[in-house]
Design an enzyme around this catalytic site. Structure first.
Site, short mmCIF file in Angstrom:
data_model
loop_
_atom_site.label_atom_id
_atom_site.label_comp_id
_atom_site.label_asym_id
_atom_site.label_seq_id
_atom_site.Cartn_x
_atom_site.Cartn_y
_atom_site.Cartn_z
N PHE A 122 0.86 -1.08 -0.01
CA PHE A 122 -0.07 0.08 0.12
C PHE A 122 0.97 1.39 -0.14
O PHE A 122 1.72 1.41 0.90
CB PHE A 122 -0.87 0.09 1.21
N ALA A 129 4.28 13.97 2.70
CA ALA A 129 2.85 13.61 3.06
C ALA A 129 2.77 12.19 4.26
O ALA A 129 2.85 11.30 3.48
CB ALA A 129 2.03 13.28 1.83
N GLU A 364 -0.27 3.61 10.08
CA GLU A 364 -1.97 3.56 9.78
C GLU A 364 -2.52 4.65 10.59
O GLU A 364 -3.69 4.51 11.09
CB GLU A 364 -2.42 2.11 10.20
C1 LIG Z 1 7.82 0.77 9.75
C2 LIG Z 1 6.67 1.35 9.03
C3 LIG Z 1 6.10 0.97 7.99
C4 LIG Z 1 5.29 1.68 7.33
N1 LIG Z 1 4.34 1.27 6.29
C5 LIG Z 1 3.67 2.00 5.62
C6 LIG Z 1 3.04 1.54 4.34
O1 LIG Z 1 2.96 0.29 4.17
N2 LIG Z 1 2.44 2.32 3.64
C7 LIG Z 1 2.37 3.55 3.76
O2 LIG Z 1 1.80 4.42 2.85
N3 LIG Z 1 3.02 3.96 4.65
C8 LIG Z 1 3.46 3.28 5.67
N4 LIG Z 1 4.12 3.95 6.78
C9 LIG Z 1 4.10 5.30 7.01
C10 LIG Z 1 3.17 5.67 8.39
O3 LIG Z 1 1.93 5.69 7.83
C11 LIG Z 1 3.74 7.15 8.55
O4 LIG Z 1 4.95 7.15 9.05
C12 LIG Z 1 2.62 7.52 9.48
O5 LIG Z 1 1.27 8.17 9.06
C13 LIG Z 1 3.08 8.90 10.30
O6 LIG Z 1 3.56 10.03 9.19
P1 LIG Z 1 5.03 10.51 9.15
O7 LIG Z 1 6.02 9.50 9.75
O8 LIG Z 1 5.33 11.58 8.09
O9 LIG Z 1 4.88 11.48 10.65
P2 LIG Z 1 4.51 13.22 10.49
O10 LIG Z 1 3.18 13.01 9.88
O11 LIG Z 1 5.46 13.91 10.07
O12 LIG Z 1 4.20 13.24 11.98
C14 LIG Z 1 5.19 13.55 13.25
C15 LIG Z 1 4.46 13.92 14.23
O13 LIG Z 1 3.42 15.00 14.27
C16 LIG Z 1 2.30 14.70 14.95
N5 LIG Z 1 1.26 15.41 13.98
C17 LIG Z 1 1.28 15.40 12.46
N6 LIG Z 1 -0.17 15.92 12.17
C18 LIG Z 1 -0.54 16.44 13.46
C19 LIG Z 1 -1.68 16.98 13.60
N7 LIG Z 1 -2.61 17.60 12.78
N8 LIG Z 1 -1.94 17.16 15.20
C20 LIG Z 1 -1.27 16.78 16.12
N9 LIG Z 1 -0.13 16.16 15.90
C21 LIG Z 1 0.29 15.84 14.52
C22 LIG Z 1 2.33 13.16 14.35
O14 LIG Z 1 1.29 12.47 15.44
C23 LIG Z 1 3.58 12.52 14.85
O15 LIG Z 1 3.74 12.63 16.37
C24 LIG Z 1 4.96 2.95 7.66
C25 LIG Z 1 5.90 3.77 8.64
C26 LIG Z 1 6.71 3.00 9.34
C27 LIG Z 1 7.62 3.60 10.24
#
Ligand SMILES: Cc1cc2nc3c(=O)[nH]c(=O)nc-3n(C[C@H](O)[C@H](O)[C@H](O)COP(=O)(O)OP(=O)(O)OC[C@H]3O[C@@H](n4cnc5c(N)ncnc54)[C@H](O)[C@@H]3O)c2cc1C
Length: 384
Positions: A122, A129, A364
């Protein structure tokens, strides 16, 4: 119920035995090698695990949500990396197709996903983003009867093994946010796709995660999911609602495992001339973990039942994920504490679970994003 009770009980019993006898003895090896043995993957295929939620007409077991969370909970009793082998086929890697795909698209891919011959991944997250998933910058430009996809997807689970990517890309650059995003089925063998180096992670060794780069990747128009442009974000959200319940159930299973290990250790380990389980401060930690786990189980069981009955459970699924994933973090922390020094060293496996379950609060949808989903729903309901 898709299955009668006797068949479901048999399935749960088979999965339980597989987890206990086949997987648990391999946990520390998988943690050290960062790899799941091929023969284990073949056994998973033979058991039908890749097709748990794929409809029966495409060769899967067609489990409903209540049945899926029951199986996921049992899989939580071992290292989460094992579940990840087939987890994307059961969840985020197949559900866009199952929920919103056309009959022809389903026919083309689901049979092979159900057997594990095709691994799905996925691709939503991008470097810019993450939580703000609606801001995807990857583009899909229409050219004749094809789309040309460009962009980078970040942290994609099972991408190094994937045969089929579900890719979310912007078909309408004029529309900002969720409205201009479409979902595509992209075969991994298509020219122009490159994979990044697998990430070295805090936990869940044996799960493979890397970036996926799309450079002028030509995708036939018939691989636009559901044949409709600009509704892909809605598809992604439906998939994640379901995935959040699955992750919650895995969290409950991991908590049960950690409690069982803690209880065993507490009754065996003696200090001050008696088992540490006799100390009320240790009992408090055990009782808090048990209560936490029971609360999460009640939430997930109820929400899964409501989803099966056709209710919109988006906010409830977010509540489940928020509570269950934070809960297993607390349980893992207490498990380390109950084990004392033995909880901090490798030999007992508790520190590995502590690292493994940390991810559940991040992917997720982070805990903060679940909170915003729940609060927005509350505010919307209050103003109606
Ligand atoms: C091991 C692993 C596997 C993954 N697998 C998949 C996959 O298969 N497919 C896929 O598409 N993605 C995948 N992901 C991505 C995962 O879904 C994202 O890492 C996650 O959604 C957070 O996004 P980010 O890392 O960019 O953090 P950010 O969005 O940059 O967040 C950083 C911090 O800011 C906070 N934050 C952000 N926005 C807000 C808000 N509006 N209000 C309050 N706090 C906020 C967050 O909660 C977090 O604490 C995976 C990630 C990992 C680490």
């Amino acid at each position: 119920m898709a299955l009668d009770q006797e068949t479901l009980d048999q399935l749960l019993d088979t999965v339980d035995k597989f987890v206990e006898k086949r997987l648990r003895p391999l946990e520390s090896q998988v943690g050290a090698d960062d790899s799941i043995p091929d023969d284990v993957i073949e056994d998973m295929k033979a058991l039908g695990l890749f097709g748990l939620t794929i409809p029966e007409e495409y060769g899967g077991l067609g489990l409903n949500m209540s049945e899926e969370v029951a199986v996921a909970r049992v899989f939580g009793h071992t290292s989460p990396a094992f579940r990840s082998v087939f987890g994307t086929n059961v969840g985020i890697g197949s559900q866009s197709l199952i929920i919103d795909g056309t009959a022809e698209q389903k026919q083309r891919y689901l049979h092979k996903m159900a057997t594990g011959e095709v691994i799905g991944s996925f691709c939503l997250t991008e470097p810019e983003a993450g939580s703000d998933a609606a801001s995807v910058r990857s583009t899909a430009k229409k050219e004749g009867d094809t789309y040309i996809i460009n962009g980078t997807k970040r942290f994609i689970t099972n991408a190094p093994k994937a045969d089929l990517f579900t890719v979310f890309a912007r078909t309408d650059p004029a529309r900002e946010g969720s409205r201009g995003v479409s979902a595509f089925l992209v075969e991994a063998s298509t020219p122009g796709i490159d994979l990044g180096k697998p990430y070295r992670k805090m936990g869940q060794q044996g799960t493979y995660v890397c970036d996926v780069m799309f450079d002028d990747v030509v995708v036939p128009q018939h691989n636009l999911i559901g044949g409709k442009e600009n509704v892909g974000f809605r598809t992604a959200m439906k998939v994640l609602d379901k995935g959040r319940l699955h992750i919650s159930a895995i969290s409950i299973g991991c908590a049960e495992r950690l409690i069982a290990d803690s209880l065993k250790y507490a009754t065996e380990r003696k200090q001050f001339g008696q088992p540490i389980a006799e100390f009320q401060l240790i009992q408090a930690m055990l009782a808090d973990s048990q209560t936490d786990t029971y609360a999460a189980l009640c939430m997930v069981t109820d929400t899964a039942k409501r989803r099966d009955a056709g209710e919109n459970v988006a906010a409830l699924a977010a509540s489940c994920k928020l509570f269950a994933t934070e809960m297993v973090g607390r349980v893992a922390d207490r498990a380390v504490q109950i084990h004392g020094g033995a909880g901090y060293v490798e030999d007992y496996g508790v520190e590995r679970f502590y690292r493994d379950v940390r991810l559940f609060r991040i992917y997720e949808g982070t805990s903060q994003i679940q909170q915003t989903v729940i609060a927005r729903d509350m505010i919307r309901n209050a103003s109606n």
